[in-house]
Design a protein around this motif. Sequence first.
Motif, short mmCIF file in Angstrom:
data_model
loop_
_atom_site.label_atom_id
_atom_site.label_comp_id
_atom_site.label_asym_id
_atom_site.label_seq_id
_atom_site.Cartn_x
_atom_site.Cartn_y
_atom_site.Cartn_z
N ILE A 77 23.77 11.42 -15.85
CA ILE A 77 24.33 10.79 -17.04
C ILE A 77 25.16 11.81 -17.81
N VAL A 78 26.41 11.45 -18.10
CA VAL A 78 27.28 12.35 -18.86
C VAL A 78 27.55 11.81 -20.27
N GLU A 79 27.26 10.52 -20.48
CA GLU A 79 27.46 9.92 -21.80
C GLU A 79 26.69 8.60 -21.85
N PHE A 80 26.15 8.28 -23.02
CA PHE A 80 25.59 6.95 -23.24
C PHE A 80 26.29 6.37 -24.46
N ASN A 81 26.26 5.07 -24.59
CA ASN A 81 26.99 4.40 -25.65
C ASN A 81 26.14 4.32 -26.92
N GLN A 82 26.36 5.27 -27.81
CA GLN A 82 25.61 5.31 -29.07
C GLN A 82 25.86 4.05 -29.90
N ASP A 83 27.05 3.46 -29.77
CA ASP A 83 27.35 2.23 -30.51
C ASP A 83 26.39 1.11 -30.11
N VAL A 84 26.02 1.04 -28.83
CA VAL A 84 25.08 0.01 -28.37
C VAL A 84 23.67 0.31 -28.88
N VAL A 85 23.30 1.57 -28.93
CA VAL A 85 21.99 1.93 -29.48
C VAL A 85 21.93 1.51 -30.96
N ASP A 86 23.03 1.77 -31.69
CA ASP A 86 23.08 1.43 -33.12
C ASP A 86 23.23 -0.07 -33.36
N ASP A 87 23.95 -0.76 -32.47
CA ASP A 87 24.21 -2.20 -32.61
C ASP A 87 24.09 -2.87 -31.24
N PRO A 88 22.86 -3.14 -30.79
CA PRO A 88 22.64 -3.69 -29.46
C PRO A 88 23.35 -5.02 -29.21
N ALA A 89 23.71 -5.74 -30.25
CA ALA A 89 24.41 -7.02 -30.09
C ALA A 89 25.76 -6.86 -29.38
N LEU A 90 26.29 -5.63 -29.32
CA LEU A 90 27.53 -5.40 -28.58
C LEU A 90 27.40 -5.78 -27.11
N ALA A 94 30.49 -8.08 -26.32
CA ALA A 94 31.57 -7.41 -25.57
C ALA A 94 31.00 -6.70 -24.34
N PRO A 95 30.37 -7.45 -23.41
CA PRO A 95 29.70 -6.78 -22.29
C PRO A 95 30.62 -5.95 -21.39
N PHE A 96 31.90 -6.32 -21.31
CA PHE A 96 32.83 -5.59 -20.45
C PHE A 96 33.71 -4.61 -21.23
N ALA A 97 33.47 -4.48 -22.52
CA ALA A 97 34.31 -3.58 -23.34
C ALA A 97 33.40 -2.65 -24.14
N GLY A 98 33.25 -2.91 -25.43
CA GLY A 98 32.45 -2.06 -26.30
C GLY A 98 30.97 -2.05 -26.00
N GLY A 99 30.50 -3.00 -25.18
CA GLY A 99 29.09 -3.09 -24.85
C GLY A 99 28.69 -2.36 -23.58
N TRP A 100 29.55 -1.46 -23.09
CA TRP A 100 29.17 -0.65 -21.91
C TRP A 100 27.94 0.17 -22.27
N LEU A 101 27.19 0.62 -21.25
CA LEU A 101 25.91 1.27 -21.51
C LEU A 101 25.92 2.78 -21.32
N PHE A 102 26.40 3.24 -20.16
CA PHE A 102 26.42 4.68 -19.92
C PHE A 102 27.47 5.05 -18.90
#
Length: 127
Positions: A77-90, A94-102
């Motif tokens: 793992i080189v990066e995880f999406n902190q935005d999803v941790v902060d706002d899981p509704a992403l 936006a599952p194919f855009a802002g809702g990416w996971l890692f």
Amino acid sequence: MSNPQQLRYTKEHEWLSDAVDGVATVGITEFAANALGDVVYAQLPAVGDTVTEGETCGELESTKSVSDLYSPVSGEIVEFNQDVVDDPALVNSAPFAGGWLFKVRLSEEPKDVLTADEYAALTHSDN
């Protein structure tokens, strides 16, 4: 439901981008996000964690249930999406855009991935 043609998919409902400099982005599909319901919590792998294709690497909790997150690839793992941790509704909005996971540096090429059309056939959805 539209599955982006440039992505690859797994039978466990994750998507995977083409690798750029050996790093691919991973998320869950719109089909999976809809099946889960409103995602309220995301536990994602940490930077430096090693993931193995087909094995659990985190979880998503929704108003309906808790679902294990499986890695579609092996690597670090080189990066995880902190935005999803902060706002899981992403994950839902936006599952194919802002809702990416890692993002993961691949240790090998993924196996058993599907094209968008193959995934649409699996889920009986329009592509």
